[in-house]
Design an enzyme around this catalytic site. Sequence first.
Site, PDB file in Angstrom:
ATOM      1  N   HIS A   1       0.870  -1.184   0.000  1.00 22.43           N
ATOM      2  CA  HIS A   1       0.000   0.000   0.000  1.00 22.43           C
ATOM      3  C   HIS A   1       0.910   1.238   0.000  1.00 22.43           C
ATOM      4  CE1 HIS A   1      -3.423   2.471   0.604  1.00 22.43           C
ATOM      5  NE2 HIS A   1      -3.715   2.223   1.877  1.00 22.43           N
TER       6      HIS A   1
ATOM      7  N   HIS B   1      -2.438  -2.185  -9.878  1.00 20.36           N
ATOM      8  CA  HIS B   1      -3.453  -1.633  -8.971  1.00 20.36           C
ATOM      9  C   HIS B   1      -4.663  -2.550  -8.950  1.00 20.36           C
ATOM     10  CE1 HIS B   1      -6.110   1.240  -7.020  1.00 20.36           C
ATOM     11  NE2 HIS B   1      -5.002   1.861  -6.654  1.00 20.36           N
TER      12      HIS B   1
ATOM     13  N   ASP C   1       2.207   5.572  -6.714  1.00 23.55           N
ATOM     14  CA  ASP C   1       3.474   5.566  -5.980  1.00 23.55           C
ATOM     15  C   ASP C   1       4.697   5.668  -6.884  1.00 23.55           C
ATOM     16  OD1 ASP C   1       2.501   5.455  -3.392  1.00 23.55           O
ATOM     17  OD2 ASP C   1       2.049   3.334  -3.592  1.00 23.55           O
TER      18      ASP C   1
HETATM   19  N1  ACO Z   1       5.090  -6.384 -10.584  1.00 24.86           N
HETATM   20  C1  ACO Z   1       5.057  -7.610 -11.112  1.00 24.86           C
HETATM   21  N2  ACO Z   1       3.935  -8.358 -11.172  1.00 24.86           N
HETATM   22  C2  ACO Z   1       2.822  -7.822 -10.690  1.00 24.86           C
HETATM   23  C3  ACO Z   1       2.775  -6.538 -10.125  1.00 24.86           C
HETATM   24  C4  ACO Z   1       3.977  -5.809 -10.072  1.00 24.86           C
HETATM   25  N3  ACO Z   1       4.016  -4.592  -9.559  1.00 24.86           N
HETATM   26  N4  ACO Z   1       1.531  -6.274  -9.711  1.00 24.86           N
HETATM   27  C5  ACO Z   1       0.800  -7.346  -9.990  1.00 24.86           C
HETATM   28  N5  ACO Z   1       1.586  -8.294 -10.585  1.00 24.86           N
HETATM   29  C6  ACO Z   1       1.149  -9.587 -11.097  1.00 24.86           C
HETATM   30  C7  ACO Z   1       1.037 -10.598  -9.972  1.00 24.86           C
HETATM   31  O1  ACO Z   1       2.245 -11.295  -9.799  1.00 24.86           O
HETATM   32  C8  ACO Z   1      -0.078 -11.474 -10.487  1.00 24.86           C
HETATM   33  O2  ACO Z   1       0.452 -12.340 -11.440  1.00 24.86           O
HETATM   34  P1  ACO Z   1      -0.156 -13.850 -11.631  1.00 24.86           P
HETATM   35  O3  ACO Z   1      -1.518 -13.619 -12.208  1.00 24.86           O
HETATM   36  O4  ACO Z   1       0.793 -14.510 -12.564  1.00 24.86           O
HETATM   37  O5  ACO Z   1      -0.178 -14.449 -10.273  1.00 24.86           O
HETATM   38  C9  ACO Z   1      -0.997 -10.525 -11.216  1.00 24.86           C
HETATM   39  O6  ACO Z   1      -0.160  -9.437 -11.619  1.00 24.86           O
HETATM   40  C10 ACO Z   1      -2.123  -9.983 -10.347  1.00 24.86           C
HETATM   41  O7  ACO Z   1      -1.552  -9.493  -9.144  1.00 24.86           O
HETATM   42  P2  ACO Z   1      -2.358  -9.415  -7.795  1.00 24.86           P
HETATM   43  O8  ACO Z   1      -1.401  -9.199  -6.672  1.00 24.86           O
HETATM   44  O9  ACO Z   1      -3.323 -10.526  -7.688  1.00 24.86           O
HETATM   45  O10 ACO Z   1      -3.227  -8.119  -8.087  1.00 24.86           O
HETATM   46  P3  ACO Z   1      -3.845  -7.190  -7.003  1.00 24.86           P
HETATM   47  O11 ACO Z   1      -4.969  -6.536  -7.631  1.00 24.86           O
HETATM   48  O12 ACO Z   1      -4.101  -7.904  -5.738  1.00 24.86           O
HETATM   49  O13 ACO Z   1      -2.572  -6.268  -6.797  1.00 24.86           O
HETATM   50  C11 ACO Z   1      -1.159  -4.660  -5.994  1.00 24.86           C
HETATM   51  C12 ACO Z   1      -2.525  -4.954  -6.584  1.00 24.86           C
HETATM   52  C13 ACO Z   1      -1.044  -5.303  -4.599  1.00 24.86           C
HETATM   53  C14 ACO Z   1      -1.033  -3.147  -5.860  1.00 24.86           C
HETATM   54  C15 ACO Z   1      -0.044  -5.220  -6.930  1.00 24.86           C
HETATM   55  O14 ACO Z   1      -0.184  -4.692  -8.218  1.00 24.86           O
HETATM   56  C16 ACO Z   1       1.351  -4.960  -6.382  1.00 24.86           C
HETATM   57  O15 ACO Z   1       1.837  -5.722  -5.548  1.00 24.86           O
HETATM   58  N6  ACO Z   1       2.033  -3.841  -6.851  1.00 24.86           N
HETATM   59  C17 ACO Z   1       3.335  -3.508  -6.337  1.00 24.86           C
HETATM   60  C18 ACO Z   1       3.189  -2.749  -5.020  1.00 24.86           C
HETATM   61  C19 ACO Z   1       2.627  -1.357  -5.235  1.00 24.86           C
HETATM   62  O16 ACO Z   1       3.058  -0.601  -6.096  1.00 24.86           O
HETATM   63  N7  ACO Z   1       1.661  -0.994  -4.388  1.00 24.86           N
HETATM   64  C20 ACO Z   1       1.029   0.343  -4.415  1.00 24.86           C
HETATM   65  C21 ACO Z   1      -0.396   0.229  -4.885  1.00 24.86           C
HETATM   66  S1  ACO Z   1      -1.153   1.797  -4.978  1.00 24.86           S
HETATM   67  C22 ACO Z   1      -1.439   2.168  -3.366  1.00 24.86           C
HETATM   68  O17 ACO Z   1      -1.712   1.382  -2.534  1.00 24.86           O
HETATM   69  C23 ACO Z   1      -1.318   3.553  -2.997  1.00 24.86           C
END
Ligand code: ACO
Length: 413
Positions: free
Chosen positions: A225, A264, A320
């Site tokens: 987050h 996201h 971010d």
């Molecule tokens: N880098 C690489 N792979 C990613 C990323 C990333 N930043 N984000 C998602 N993925 C991939 C996951 O590995 C997953 O792959 P799979 O289908 O092969 O398992 C797929 O995309 C879906 O990811 P989830 O985690 O299920 O998606 P979710 O909607 O839960 O994720 C999240 C959202 C947690 C923000 C994710 O994109 C992430 O971890 N991003 C990096 C951290 C980040 O930047 N957080 C800030 C978010 S904005 C905020 O809170 C202010």
Amino acid sequence: MDLSTVDIKRGLEGVIFTETYLSAIDGDAGRLSYCGYDIGDLAGSASYEETAFLLWYQRLPAENELEMLSAWLRANRHLPKTVWGIMHSLPEQATPMEALRTVASTLSMFDRSCLHEVEGGSSLCRAVSLTAKLPTIVASFDRLRRDRPPIEPRTDLGHAANLLYMLTGEEPDPDDADALETYFVLLADHGMNASTFSARVTASTLGDVFSSVVTALGTLKGPLHGGASQRSMEQLLEIGRVERVDEWFDQRVAAKQRIFGFGHRVYKTEDPRATILRKLSRQVAERTGNTRWFDISSRLEEKVLSHPYFQERRIYANVDFYTGPLLYALEIPLDLFIPMFAIARIAGWTAHMLEQQRNNRLIRPRAYYAGPRDQVWNEMVQRTPLVEAQPDIQCVAGRPANCPAALEVPPRF
Ligand code: ACO
């Protein structure tokens, strides 16, 4: 009913538990608005104080109304004297987020200024008080840990300008203050994100504003987050030079590691805040004559957007990603990035608490119990240990010094 037939909404994805009149997100179109006003129109035009008014009262203020709210906020910037003793006694290794969470919590015991309970009046009063004080806590902690005396807030400066002033002791460049103010406006609210949800859960127990804000601060800190802003800047620092981006990216993808600042839960296109922050970040970089971090982020974004893995998953830059180079160019220390996010988001958190309590229902979802059932209780002597016996267990700092590793592994079924 067994686990395979239960419709579990892990992460509550897609679950709508309430209506809100605060912010609207269109994840496919990449649009965000506060009370119907597009974020693109607010950014650069509305001050943070005006945005807080919009979220708290759900309408834009007239000139005299904004003056009144600004005066109210500015009069609340000072910390109670006794809180200074607590700030001075925080351990050296305390991080700014830990300090912020601790001091914000402490404030509830000193703040008895809003005791009249008129239609949520006291809650709004505390929301104003905390919104005004968060920057003072963060700036003062940052100075104390550098052995510099904290700087008293000024009431003639805007929210962002006053914060920069309290950090450095110098009146900031107006362009820097405007850039930070826009950042605060952009991050002031964002639907049912994790920290806002946690704040609403606390508010739904009729918990007080301080407790809700402390809950939200704890939730914001995590790297998935608010913690991602710091992590995404750390990535840029690790890359170091624009020529190294491609190699770093390929290694990261090969190792299946996440790239912070991308992806996201709601946006399946570019986060509209990232669009504005990218522009702002470029402007600040060009003005300060150091485009290194902006250039690295641009190249990294190009790599992500052109890679099939990210394209298939509709992963774009989130808020971010360009926060990193922007705050870094404004010379905000890396570990103050999450506190900056908190300073911005508190208007939204508190607006959501007020909204929750106006039409409250205790938030209490359920979990499917998936563990063993109908176990037979047996006496201690009949139980088989999974861990070897350890004579003479010594406790050091609340933990057995010779604690068998097996005890530290959480149980799994
Ligand atoms: N880098 C690489 N792979 C990613 C990323 C990333 N930043 N984000 C998602 N993925 C991939 C996951 O590995 C997953 O792959 P799979 O289908 O092969 O398992 C797929 O995309 C879906 O990811 P989830 O985690 O299920 O998606 P979710 O909607 O839960 O994720 C999240 C959202 C947690 C923000 C994710 O994109 C992430 O971890 N991003 C990096 C951290 C980040 O930047 N957080 C800030 C978010 S904005 C905020 O809170 C202010």
